[in-house]
Design a protein around this motif. Sequence first.
Motif, PDB file in Angstrom:
ATOM      1  N   LEU A 107      19.332  55.820   2.380  1.00 18.42           N
ATOM      2  CA  LEU A 107      19.727  57.217   2.155  1.00 18.42           C
ATOM      3  C   LEU A 107      18.629  58.248   2.463  1.00 18.42           C
ATOM      4  O   LEU A 107      18.907  59.232   3.154  1.00 18.42           O
ATOM      5  N   PRO A 108      17.389  58.037   2.002  1.00 15.76           N
ATOM      6  CA  PRO A 108      16.385  59.075   2.266  1.00 15.76           C
ATOM      7  C   PRO A 108      16.141  59.353   3.749  1.00 15.76           C
ATOM      8  O   PRO A 108      15.728  60.459   4.090  1.00 15.76           O
ATOM      9  N   ILE A 109      16.340  58.375   4.642  1.00 18.42           N
ATOM     10  CA  ILE A 109      16.176  58.723   6.055  1.00 18.42           C
ATOM     11  C   ILE A 109      17.507  59.055   6.707  1.00 18.42           C
ATOM     12  O   ILE A 109      17.547  59.676   7.755  1.00 18.42           O
ATOM     13  N   ALA A 110      18.604  58.636   6.078  1.00 18.56           N
ATOM     14  CA  ALA A 110      19.907  58.948   6.675  1.00 18.56           C
ATOM     15  C   ALA A 110      20.288  60.398   6.397  1.00 18.56           C
ATOM     16  O   ALA A 110      20.883  61.057   7.237  1.00 18.56           O
ATOM     17  N   LEU A 111      19.929  60.899   5.229  1.00 18.32           N
ATOM     18  CA  LEU A 111      20.222  62.304   4.935  1.00 18.32           C
ATOM     19  C   LEU A 111      19.238  63.187   5.700  1.00 18.32           C
ATOM     20  O   LEU A 111      18.087  62.814   5.879  1.00 18.32           O
ATOM     21  N   GLY A 117      14.199  67.549   1.640  1.00 19.10           N
ATOM     22  CA  GLY A 117      13.122  68.496   1.390  1.00 19.10           C
ATOM     23  C   GLY A 117      13.442  69.449   0.259  1.00 19.10           C
ATOM     24  O   GLY A 117      12.658  69.571  -0.689  1.00 19.10           O
ATOM     25  N   ILE A 118      14.602  70.099   0.325  1.00 24.95           N
ATOM     26  CA  ILE A 118      14.869  71.078  -0.731  1.00 24.95           C
ATOM     27  C   ILE A 118      15.242  70.391  -2.045  1.00 24.95           C
ATOM     28  O   ILE A 118      15.004  70.931  -3.115  1.00 24.95           O
ATOM     29  N   ALA A 119      15.793  69.161  -1.961  1.00 17.98           N
ATOM     30  CA  ALA A 119      16.081  68.423  -3.197  1.00 17.98           C
ATOM     31  C   ALA A 119      14.772  68.131  -3.922  1.00 17.98           C
ATOM     32  O   ALA A 119      14.646  68.391  -5.129  1.00 17.98           O
ATOM     33  N   LEU A 120      13.785  67.614  -3.184  1.00 18.48           N
ATOM     34  CA  LEU A 120      12.490  67.326  -3.796  1.00 18.48           C
ATOM     35  C   LEU A 120      11.852  68.610  -4.305  1.00 18.48           C
ATOM     36  O   LEU A 120      11.275  68.655  -5.385  1.00 18.48           O
ATOM     37  N   ASN A 121      11.971  69.664  -3.499  1.00 16.93           N
ATOM     38  CA  ASN A 121      11.409  70.949  -3.888  1.00 16.93           C
ATOM     39  C   ASN A 121      11.994  71.432  -5.221  1.00 16.93           C
ATOM     40  O   ASN A 121      11.263  71.808  -6.133  1.00 16.93           O
TER      41      ASN A 121
ATOM     42  N   ALA B  27      12.564  59.626  -8.085  1.00 20.17           N
ATOM     43  CA  ALA B  27      12.058  60.551  -7.082  1.00 20.17           C
ATOM     44  C   ALA B  27      13.157  61.076  -6.165  1.00 20.17           C
ATOM     45  O   ALA B  27      13.080  62.196  -5.692  1.00 20.17           O
ATOM     46  N   TYR B  28      14.165  60.265  -5.912  1.00 24.19           N
ATOM     47  CA  TYR B  28      15.119  60.711  -4.900  1.00 24.19           C
ATOM     48  C   TYR B  28      16.492  61.067  -5.449  1.00 24.19           C
ATOM     49  O   TYR B  28      16.946  62.194  -5.307  1.00 24.19           O
ATOM     50  N   LEU B  29      17.136  60.103  -6.096  1.00 24.70           N
ATOM     51  CA  LEU B  29      18.476  60.384  -6.614  1.00 24.70           C
ATOM     52  C   LEU B  29      18.422  61.485  -7.661  1.00 24.70           C
ATOM     53  O   LEU B  29      19.289  62.362  -7.705  1.00 24.70           O
ATOM     54  N   GLY B  30      17.356  61.475  -8.466  1.00 25.45           N
ATOM     55  CA  GLY B  30      17.171  62.535  -9.449  1.00 25.45           C
ATOM     56  C   GLY B  30      17.075  63.894  -8.779  1.00 25.45           C
ATOM     57  O   GLY B  30      17.696  64.873  -9.218  1.00 25.45           O
ATOM     58  N   SER B  31      16.304  63.951  -7.700  1.00 27.66           N
ATOM     59  CA  SER B  31      16.163  65.213  -6.970  1.00 27.66           C
ATOM     60  C   SER B  31      17.497  65.665  -6.397  1.00 27.66           C
ATOM     61  O   SER B  31      17.839  66.850  -6.466  1.00 27.66           O
ATOM     62  N   LEU B  32      18.228  64.720  -5.833  1.00 23.87           N
ATOM     63  CA  LEU B  32      19.541  65.074  -5.270  1.00 23.87           C
ATOM     64  C   LEU B  32      20.459  65.604  -6.368  1.00 23.87           C
ATOM     65  O   LEU B  32      21.207  66.564  -6.153  1.00 23.87           O
TER      66      LEU B  32
END
Lengths: 270, 281
Positions: A107-111, A117-121, B27-32
Motif C-alpha cells: 500500500l505505501p508505494i501503491a498509493l 505525504g499529506i497523511a504522514l504530515n 506509521a501508515y494506516l494510522g496516518s491514513l
Amino acid sequence: MRISRTARVVLGCITAAGLAIVYVPLLLVLLNSVNTDRSFGWPPSGLTGRWWRAALHSEGARQALLTSLKAGLAATAIALVLGTLAAYAVHRHRFFGRRTVSFLLVLPIALPGIVSGIALNAAFRTVLDPIGIGFGLFTVVVGHATFCVVIVFNNIGARLRRIAPSLAEASADLGARPWQTFRYVTFPAMRSALFAGGLLAFALSFDEIVVTTFTAGPGTRTLPIWIYENLARPHQAPVVNVVAALLILASVIPVYIAQRLSSDTAGGRL
Amino acid sequence: MPAAPTPGSRLRLTALLAPPLLWLTLAYLGSLAILLLSAFWATDSFTSDVVHTWNTDNFHELLTTPVYRTIALRTLSIAAAVTVVDALLALPMAFFMARVAGGRWRRPLLVAVLTPLWAGYLVKAYAWRVMLGEDGVVGAALAPFGLHGPGYGTTAVVIVLAYLWLPYMILPVYAALERLPERMLEASADLGAGAWRTLRSVVLPAVRPAVLAGSVFTFSLSLGDYLTVQIVGGKTQLLGNVIASQVTLDLPMAAALSAVPVVLIVCYLAAVRRAGALDSL
C-alpha cells in the motif's frame, strides 16, 4: 517459436529507438553541465569546467547530500529489519490474513506519494508535534522507511521462495536450533537478496521528493528538495546542472553492484 | 510448503509479524485514518485554521463542483494514457531483450534499461523541460520536417510520465518473458501454431499478470504526480496539483480530495489482484 528475420529486425529497431530516447535527455544533462551558457539553449555555445568547480564548493548541495545519505541509511536499516521479518512470516508460515499482510505492505508505494505525504504530515502534526517531536530528519526517516519496507519484503520474499524449506528442515533434523539454522543456513542463502533489497530501498529513499516535502521541517533539506528549490533560481542553474549530471554518473554504480551481486535483481523486484 | 502450525511456530510467527505490522499500523494506516478523519473537518475561511466540527461539506463540494470532476477525469485519462504507452513500448522491448537478443546481450540491455531508474526523478523531468523548451532539442529535431514540438502541456506530461515510469513496466514484463519455458513455445509450434498465434495464445496470456503488475506503478505514480506537471505541464492541473495547493490553505479539503486517487487505486489494486498481478510485483 520461430521468429522471422523481419520481426527480429523490427523488434531490434524498436528496442534501439526506445533506448535512444531513454538516453538522449540524460546525455543532454551531462552536456548541459559543461555548457558555457547559463541558460540552456540548443546547440550549446561552448564548453567549460567552471560550473563543476563551483558545484564542488557549494555548501548547500553538500549539506543536502549529507542529509540524503543519513535519511537513506536510516530508512534502509529499518526497512531491512522490518521487511525481512515480514517476508519470513509470509513465506515460511501459513496464517489467516497472509494475503492481507502482503497487500498492506504494498500500500505505501501503491498509493500516490502525495496521499502518503499529506497523511504522514497530518499525523505528525496531530500526534508528534504536541509531544514535542517536530518535523525534521526523524520524520523524514519514518516516512521513507514506511515505503522502503515493501522493497526489502519483495526481494527477500523472492529469495525465500527459491530456497527449499527442506534445507532448514534438514538443519533442524541435524539438531540445529532455529537461530543456528538461520545463522548458518538461511542467512548466507539470502545475503545477496538482502543487499539488493537494501540497495533498492536506499535508492528509493534517495530519490524520494514528494513524501519528503511533506515530512521534512523547513531546516531539513535532502538532495532532491535542494534541487527542486534551486531549479527556480537562475543564478543557481549551472550548479544544479552539475549535481544532476553527477547523479546520472553515479547511477551506474548501484546498477553495477546489483548486477555483480546477483542475477536476482534482474527479476525487477521493485 | 510452509510448515503446519505448532505452538512454537505460532509464537515465532507472532514475533516475526508484530514489528512490521505495528510499524505499518502506527506509521501508515494510522496516518491514513487521521487523513480520512480530517476530511470531515472544516476550515475557518479567515484564519485557515482547521475547525474540528464534524461535517460532510468537503465531500459534498467535491462531488458537486464540476471543476473537480473535470480534473479527476483528466488525471484518470493521463494515467491511463501513460500506462498504455508504457505497455506498448515495454512489450516489444522486453520481448527483444528476453527472447530475441542472444544470451550475451541480455545482461547489457537490462543494465541499459535499469540505469536511468537511478538517475533521479527530478533530474529526468528537468531534462525533459530542457528538451521540450523554446530552443529545445525536440523542436530542433522536428524543425527540418516543418513540425513543432508539443511544447509544455498535457502531451508533454504524458510523454514525460511515460518516460519516467517505463522501466517499472519493462522489468516485470522482461522477468515474465524470461521465465516462460521454451518448451511451451515449442509445443505451440508443434501443434501447428504460427508465430502470431503463439504470441496471442501463449506469450500474451503469460505476460498479462506482469503487465498488470507494471501498470500498478505506471497508473498510481501518474495518478498522484504533481511535480512533473509543474515542470512540463504548462497550465495543466491534475489531482496531485490541486491536493498539493490545498494542503496549506485547506487541509480538510485536501484530505477529501486525496480520497479520489485512493479509491481509484484501491479499486485498481483489487481488480489486478484477482488477476494475480500482485504476486509478480
